[in-house]
Write a protein that holds these residues in place. Structure first.
Motif, PDB file in Angstrom:
ATOM      1  N   PHE A 285      64.861 -10.392 -57.241  1.00  0.00           N
ATOM      2  CA  PHE A 285      64.432  -9.869 -55.926  1.00  0.00           C
ATOM      3  C   PHE A 285      62.988 -10.311 -55.726  1.00  0.00           C
ATOM      4  CE2 PHE A 285      63.443  -6.747 -59.127  1.00  0.00           C
ATOM      5  CZ  PHE A 285      62.180  -6.306 -58.800  1.00  0.00           C
TER       6      PHE A 285
ATOM      7  N   ASP B  32      56.413  -4.834 -59.800  1.00  0.00           N
ATOM      8  CA  ASP B  32      57.853  -4.535 -59.810  1.00  0.00           C
ATOM      9  C   ASP B  32      58.528  -5.887 -59.668  1.00  0.00           C
ATOM     10  OD1 ASP B  32      60.464  -3.723 -59.333  1.00  0.00           O
ATOM     11  OD2 ASP B  32      59.917  -2.138 -57.933  1.00  0.00           O
TER      12      ASP B  32
ATOM     13  N   ASP C 253      65.372  -5.464 -63.744  1.00  0.00           N
ATOM     14  CA  ASP C 253      64.470  -4.869 -62.747  1.00  0.00           C
ATOM     15  C   ASP C 253      63.555  -3.892 -63.474  1.00  0.00           C
ATOM     16  OD1 ASP C 253      63.242  -3.736 -60.554  1.00  0.00           O
ATOM     17  OD2 ASP C 253      65.039  -2.697 -59.820  1.00  0.00           O
TER      18      ASP C 253
ATOM     19  N   HIS D 243      68.666   3.242 -59.278  1.00  0.00           N
ATOM     20  CA  HIS D 243      69.854   2.686 -58.620  1.00  0.00           C
ATOM     21  C   HIS D 243      70.695   1.961 -59.655  1.00  0.00           C
ATOM     22  CE1 HIS D 243      67.625  -1.138 -58.929  1.00  0.00           C
ATOM     23  NE2 HIS D 243      66.573  -0.428 -58.565  1.00  0.00           N
TER      24      HIS D 243
ATOM     25  N   GLU E  58      62.983   4.861 -62.520  1.00  0.00           N
ATOM     26  CA  GLU E  58      61.722   4.375 -61.947  1.00  0.00           C
ATOM     27  C   GLU E  58      60.997   5.427 -61.099  1.00  0.00           C
ATOM     28  OE1 GLU E  58      62.215   1.401 -58.794  1.00  0.00           O
ATOM     29  OE2 GLU E  58      64.351   1.366 -59.211  1.00  0.00           O
TER      30      GLU E  58
ATOM     31  N   GLU F 219      59.256   1.336 -64.697  1.00  0.00           N
ATOM     32  CA  GLU F 219      60.705   1.250 -64.499  1.00  0.00           C
ATOM     33  C   GLU F 219      61.348   0.556 -65.694  1.00  0.00           C
ATOM     34  OE1 GLU F 219      61.680  -1.187 -61.126  1.00  0.00           O
ATOM     35  OE2 GLU F 219      63.797  -0.600 -61.153  1.00  0.00           O
TER      36      GLU F 219
END
Ligand code: GLY
Ligand code: MN
Length: 457
Positions: free
Chosen positions: A217, A246, A258, A341, A389, A429
């Motif tokens: 991402f 991040d 992530d 998530h 996170e 995270e």
């Protein structure tokens, strides 16, 4: 790519689950960035990857459950394309690698679907998220743009299957997490006052690409960590700043990592930064300790919100009853996002299929500020991969707005908050696999406590 048996077995499970009709899988095409031949990085649709494994544009596929047929639609490369792109296996050969025997030209798809509908078969499709999907659904099935919600049985079956990661998927995800951890450790080591944010962001991208994959991402690498999805990288880092990173890697097969970390521009944290960091650490630790099958992730989120309120009360930033502050949403001044998530082939796994189905098992979702950003609420199951996170932020615009509205006066200490304007934000995270008895961190550990971070500076 996994073995063809993997893809065959995945399709067999899906067929049994849905029982009848035709399942349509729309692959992703190339997309022009500033002109048709200069494209964005190509990324296949994750559900197409999951069931059909092939990462190439201009492919679609169907599973005709009623007639027990699986077909990949696409065109063999012309000699012109081979001149530009080099020798490639034929589409027929590629299809065989994922256990599909029938390949038809793309132009045959529309007629195939129309014939099936004329014979009374239901064509199930997933919610489109790209303009090209919408156009295809309109052109091939005549479904108007406003009526393309997708088939709920198809969505639910895909979510059920993709939510439980297999051992071979965990190996891939863990590879992504290891590369992701390397990106964070490199950033924590390299940051110095005077650098530009983009120097850090660029160095991380080189690590992801240099490991054979790419980013999962767009990177957040910022001295303005209070802006949750801050993709601007043009600031100069100054002494006293906190840097929030991040960032994650995606493997060549498309699996994501992530992670987030927060570190000082200087070699040590200031006392104020350390105090807030310890609250974030307590939230993080409690969440990780709570991870186990059967616990609703919303419950873990609420636990972290309570710890945030208790910590902020100790610093004179909040007051009042902790449970009330959580129930009424006052904590969201400092913690306006969710705890985490699902993660897999997408960094927010399956988000295109709908958060209600992925994170809420079809149940309604809160609309309250803060709580509505919790993407995963349902009970955790072995095989889920998710992020942890929690974060604490000081958002000047939100402080001013809520203060002017006299919002949550029983819980928020607005005068004290003024002294935190310019603080930024802190988020750490990690990525976890839910196991039969608890949870296991995926990938190398990144520094999470002030001491661990300072040891690398
Ligand atoms: N890593 C970005 C996000 O979780 O939203
Ligand atoms: Mn995340």
């Amino acid at each position: 790519m996994f073995s063809k048996e993997t893809y065959q077995a995945r399709r067999d499970v899906l067929k049994k689950q849905i029982g009848s009709g035709i399942l349509l899988f729309l692959g992703n095409d190339e997309m022009g960035l500033n002109y048709a031949d200069n494209c964005f990085r190509y990324r296949q649709d994750s559900t197409f990857l999951y069931y059909f494994g092939l990462s190439a544009p201009e492919l679609s596929a169907i599973i005709d459950i009623d007639n027990d047929q699986e077909i990949i639609f696409g065109d063999e490369l012309s000699i012109d394309a081979i001149v530009w792109m080099g020798t490639q296996p034929t589409l027929k050969e590629k299809a065989e690698q994922v256990g599909v025997q029938t390949v038809l030209p793309l132009s045959a798809l529309s007629d195939t679907l129309k014939r099936a509908e004329a014979q009374g078969q239901t064509v199930h499709f997933l919610p489109p998220y790209r303009p090209e999907h919408r156009i295809k659904l309109l052109e091939w099935l005549g479904i108007p743009l406003g009526k393309q919600e997708g088939s709920i049985p198809f969505i639910r079956a895909v979510v059920a299957q993709r939510s439980i990661k297999t051992d071979e998927e965990i190996v891939e995800i863990e590879r992504a997490c290891d590369i992701t951890a390397d990106m964070h450790i490199a950033a924590i080591r390299m940051l110095r006052p005077g650098m530009k944010e983009y120097e850090v962001a660029g160095a991380l991208e080189a690590i992801a690409i240099g490991a054979g994959g790419d980013l999962s991402f767009p990177t957040i690498a910022t001295i303005n960590g209070q802006t949750l999805h801050n993709h601007y990288h043009g600031n100069t880092v100054r002494s006293g700043d906190l840097f929030l990173l991040d960032a994650g890697a995606e493997t060549a097969m498309g699996y994501a990592g992530d992670m987030s970390s927060t570190f000082p521009a200087d070699t040590t944290f200031t006392p104020q930064q350390r105090e807030i960091y310890l609250i974030q650490n307590a939230m993080h630790r409690a969440a990780v300790e709570a991870l186990r099958p059967g616990i609703p992730y919303m419950e873990v989120y609420e636990l972290t919100a309570r710890i945030a309120v208790d910590g902020l009360k100790a610093l004179g930033l909040m007051k009042g009853n902790t449970d009330d502050a959580v129930r009424e949403g006052a904590y969201a001044m400092f913690y306006p996002h969710g705890l985490g998530h699902m993660m897999g082939l997408d960094v927010h796994d399956m988000e295109n299929l709908g958060e209600i189905w992925v994170g809420y098992d079809g149940k309604p979702k809160s609309t309250m500020f803060g709580r509505k950003s919790q993407r995963l609420a349902r009970e955790l199951e072995p095989g889920f991969v998710l992020t942890v996170e929690p974060g604490i932020y000081f958002i000047p615009e939100l402080m001013d707005k809520w203060r002017a509205e006299k919002k949550h006066l029983d819980f928020l200490c607005y005068d004290r908050m003024e002294t935190y304007k310019g603080f930024g934000g802190i988020r750490n995270e990690e990525d976890y696999l839910i196991t039969a008895t608890g949870a296991r961190r995926l990938g190398k550990r990144i520094p999470l406590t002030p001491e661990e971070v300072e040891a690398l500076r």
